[in-house]
Design a protein around this motif. Structure first.
Motif, short mmCIF file in Angstrom:
data_model
loop_
_atom_site.label_atom_id
_atom_site.label_comp_id
_atom_site.label_asym_id
_atom_site.label_seq_id
_atom_site.Cartn_x
_atom_site.Cartn_y
_atom_site.Cartn_z
N GLY A 115 0.83 -1.20 0.00
CA GLY A 115 0.00 0.00 0.00
C GLY A 115 0.87 1.25 0.00
O GLY A 115 0.52 2.26 -0.64
N THR A 116 1.99 1.20 0.71
CA THR A 116 2.89 2.35 0.76
C THR A 116 3.39 2.70 -0.63
O THR A 116 3.40 3.87 -1.03
CB THR A 116 4.10 2.04 1.68
OG1 THR A 116 3.61 1.85 3.01
CG2 THR A 116 5.13 3.15 1.67
N ASN A 209 -7.56 4.51 10.13
CA ASN A 209 -6.30 4.53 10.87
C ASN A 209 -6.33 5.53 12.01
O ASN A 209 -5.29 5.90 12.56
CB ASN A 209 -5.15 4.85 9.90
CG ASN A 209 -4.84 3.66 9.00
OD1 ASN A 209 -4.29 2.66 9.46
ND2 ASN A 209 -5.21 3.73 7.73
N ASP A 237 -7.60 6.92 -1.36
CA ASP A 237 -6.76 5.80 -0.91
C ASP A 237 -7.66 4.68 -0.38
O ASP A 237 -8.19 4.74 0.72
CB ASP A 237 -5.80 6.29 0.18
CG ASP A 237 -4.93 5.15 0.72
OD1 ASP A 237 -5.03 4.01 0.21
OD2 ASP A 237 -4.14 5.40 1.66
C1 PLP Z 1 -5.36 3.54 4.00
C2 PLP Z 1 -3.99 2.92 3.94
N1 PLP Z 1 -3.13 3.32 2.99
C3 PLP Z 1 -1.91 2.80 2.88
C4 PLP Z 1 -1.47 1.83 3.76
C5 PLP Z 1 -0.09 1.29 3.60
O1 PLP Z 1 -0.16 -0.04 3.21
P1 PLP Z 1 1.08 -1.04 3.51
O2 PLP Z 1 1.08 -1.28 4.98
O3 PLP Z 1 0.73 -2.26 2.70
O4 PLP Z 1 2.30 -0.39 3.02
C6 PLP Z 1 -2.34 1.38 4.76
C7 PLP Z 1 -1.99 0.32 5.72
O5 PLP Z 1 -1.00 0.11 6.21
C8 PLP Z 1 -3.64 1.94 4.86
O6 PLP Z 1 -4.49 1.55 5.79
#
Ligand code: PLP
Ligand SMILES: N[C@H](C=O)CCC(=O)O
Length: 430
Positions: A115-116, A209, A237
């Protein structure tokens, strides 16, 4: 010592804090994180053999429950043909077509591994497309750990009371503007001053979050309008909400069309996957078609694609989202009824397959500052009571909890009965 305690102590020697992602360390609730040995359906089992009904689901991806046979089968069969090629595969085409078919806002999509990476790449693309540097995010929203996004961030940063991370030069952070979630006026005030310099707004369409906060009526629509008026890219997102809130993701559920969407979690079926996509006109700026560089050795990994496709195939079946939403509502309302019965003030939020509960006198929680004012001591007591009795909730008052289709009526009834007992004990001690 329990085996989890032993492993935690051992892990701290060679892994910072004993964990590979901070929220797992249980700093938000205290005590020892459970080291998980295996999982099946709605259940996880720790290294001491203790079984829990799981409401974390690997932070969202396990929407079918753990070890779903069709995902397992797809992973095993695909792995037998090789794990990674660093070359295109038919499975990637299938995944891209599936995402584009399900989401009208996505005309083209690029796969990544987290996700990052998805949000970081989408922001670079928005900046390259608009030729602007500034971005706007919301306090308490988390979009992964790219430098520009670790400003007033949610999730672990909020849990640890350190919303901005050291290690990010002021020169980077100064381009990140922050507004108040669910408060359009706070966004308008920033745009009145700097609108022509803002490349994108990025937001969680349901904030997950900072616990779970759905958008208030008109908020998403208002952001769409502000972006249109200012030539700013709207990035929704959906890493957490994508294919969890609804088949059309949260933006489909609320009827707002983003310019770019970021995805993760559910589309990987438990494997490391992310994606970003949107309007062809914008996606055409990504390399090798355009000049905005973005790449990944393991991007579109065949095993991950197979797992994600198998999961999406299950989610295509009739009635799936109705069932998931009904289960979520049952748990959230069950918690609230138990709290009311024992005179403990609680507010709940839920949408699709995610929910949150807040120990507060407020009837509804819609803003970040309201979340931070909730009673953390009651949250911790409730958390540990539930854990001891075999219910595994997110170990922080600033995270959403997740349901899966594997949670049976019996699992849900047991969860609510347990909540009733734990809340009775908390009430008795007051
Ligand atoms: C809304 C959102 N965006 C991005 C991320 C980042 O994803 P990742 O942990 O797979 O890098 C997360 C969770 O960690 C998330 O909840
Ligand atoms: N809130 C995060 C993801 O949604 C929690 C997962 C993590 O950071 O380990």
């Amino acid at each position: 010592m329990t085996r989890s305690q032993e492993l935690f102590e051992q892990a701290k020697n060679t892994i910072p804090g004993g964990v590979n992602s901070p929220v797992r360390a249980f700093n938000g609730v205290g005590g020892t994180p459970r080291f998980i040995q295996k999982a099946d359906g709605a259940y996880i089992t720790d290294a001491d053999g203790q079984q829990y009904i799981d409401y974390v689901g690997s932070w969202g991806p396990m929407i079918l429950g753990h070890n779903h046979p069709s995902i397992l089968d797809a992973v095993v069969k695909t792995a037998a043909n090789g794990l990674s090629f660093g070359a295109p595969t038919e499975l990637e085409v299938e995944m891209a077509e599936k995402v584009c078919n399900w989401l009208p806002a996505v005309e083209q999509v690029r796969m990544v591994s987290s996700g990052t990476e998805a949000t970081m790449s989408a922001i670079r693309l928005a900046r390259g497309y608009t030729k602007r540097d500034k971005i706007l995010k919301f306090e308490g929203c988390y979009h992964g750990h790219a430098d520009c996004l670790l400003v007033k961030a949610g999730s672990g940063l909020l849990t640890f009371g350190q919303p901005n991370s050291p290690g990010i030069p002021e020169d980077f952070a100064k381009h990140t503007l922050t507004a108040v979630y669910n408060d359009l006026d706070s966004v308008k005030a920033i745009f009145d001053e700097l609108g022509s310099e803002i490349a994108c707004i990025i937001l969680e369409p349901v904030a997950g979050n900072m616990n779970c906060i759905p958008p208030v009526e008109g908020f998403l629509e208002g952001l769409r309008e502000i972006c249109d008026q200012n030539g700013t890219v709207l990035i929704i997102d959906e890493v957490m909400t994508g294919f969890r809130v609804a088949k059309g993701c949260a933006h489909g559920y609320y009827g707002v069309t983003p310019d770019l969407v970021t995805l993760g979690k559910v589309i990987g079926g438990g494997m490391p996957v992310g994606a970003f996509g949107g309007k062809k006109e914008i996606m055409a700026h990504i390399s090798p078609v355009g000049g905005v560089y973005q790449a990944g050795t393991l991007s579109g990994n065949p095993v991950a694609m197979a797992a994600g496709l198998a999961q999406l195939a299950e989610l295509e079946k009739d009635g799936v989202y109705e069932s998931l939403s009904a289960k979520t509502e049952q748990v959230a309302k069950g918690f609230k009824a138990a709290a009311d019965k024992h005179g403990i003030p609680m507010s709940i939020n839920y949408v699709g397959g995610m929910f949150g509960f807040f120990f507060t006198e407020l009837e509804t929680v819609t803003r970040f500052d309201q979340v931070t004012e909730c009673c953390m001591d009651t949250f911790k007591a409730f958390y540990h009571g539930m854990l001891e009795a075999g219910v595994y909730l997110a170990p922080s008052a600033f995270e959403a909890s997740f349901l899966s289709l594997a949670h049976s009526d019996e699992d849900i009834a047991r969860t609510i009965e347990t909540a009733d007992k734990v809340l009775a004990e908390i009430a008795a001690k007051r």
